[in-house]
Scaffold this active site. Sequence first.
Site, short mmCIF file in Angstrom:
data_model
loop_
_atom_site.label_atom_id
_atom_site.label_comp_id
_atom_site.label_asym_id
_atom_site.label_seq_id
_atom_site.Cartn_x
_atom_site.Cartn_y
_atom_site.Cartn_z
N GLY A 80 -11.28 45.61 49.89
CA GLY A 80 -11.20 45.80 48.55
C GLY A 80 -10.18 45.13 47.96
O GLY A 80 -10.01 44.09 47.93
N PHE A 81 -9.48 45.92 46.88
CA PHE A 81 -8.55 45.41 46.23
C PHE A 81 -7.28 44.60 47.04
O PHE A 81 -6.87 43.53 46.79
CB PHE A 81 -7.70 46.53 45.44
N ASP B 291 -0.21 52.15 59.56
CA ASP B 291 -0.73 53.22 58.92
C ASP B 291 0.32 53.99 58.12
O ASP B 291 1.61 54.49 58.41
CB ASP B 291 -1.22 54.22 60.06
N SER C 28 -4.56 54.94 39.04
CA SER C 28 -5.99 55.03 38.58
C SER C 28 -5.80 55.76 37.30
O SER C 28 -4.85 56.44 36.94
CB SER C 28 -6.77 55.84 39.60
N TYR D 123 -7.16 64.30 44.01
CA TYR D 123 -7.16 62.48 44.09
C TYR D 123 -6.56 62.25 42.60
O TYR D 123 -5.65 61.63 42.52
CB TYR D 123 -8.46 62.02 44.04
#
Length: 248
Positions: free
Chosen positions: A11-12, A54, A134, A147
């Site tokens: 992805g990004f 991680d 976001s 989220y």
Amino acid sequence: MIVLITGASSGFGAEMARKFAQQGHKVIATGRRKDRLDDLAAELGAAVLTVAMDVTDKHSITAALDSLPAEWREIDVLINNAGLALGVAPAQTASLEQWETMIETNCKGLVTVTRLVLPDMLKRNRGTIINIGSSAGAYAYPGANVYGATKAFVAQFTLNLRADLVGTGVRATNLAPGLAGGTEFSNVRLSDDAAAAKVYEGTVPLSPGDIADTAYWIATLPPHVNINHIEIMPTCQGFGPLLIKRNT
């Protein structure tokens, strides 16, 4: 520049790694899926160093940073890209475990990596931190609950970084995309590839390339320029009326 990108296996993150590497910069590509990272390194060559990490595990982060060769340690740009959304259920039926995973990744992981990388930037009086937020951090919608809250955290944390970093030469930006395709975001969120595909039916969403281009622009501005917050939407997305439930 040396650029460290979290969540670079797809992805990004992967597209940002391509953008910076293709422009002649060194990229530390981190993520949990080492095989994906190695594919990226095979594609881009010696400009990319892959490191398994991680962000939900502090020991994994410290081990990854400690493992960097001396010539890769002066990180100029940190892109906190690792993040995810899980589920669209309303709060009263949502999975608590999914909420915890989002908080661990989107909030705790981001601040841990930032805290560990930031001191060396300050010693050099330069550096750029780009946090991937976001539009969900600014605008509520049904099912976004935790989220959206994690991305609001990212937005406020970035502004507070700016308050702490005034005059240090270290910059901080919240890069907040709206509807974006070409990633695993909706597949992970919905755990259903067919449902994920429907999210983008009939639209021309933002692409990973759009986000990579924006991140590169932010990182390569003159050092006295800080982009505090940049929100990007595709032209097919906009704003609607507030949700109203009517009795019938």
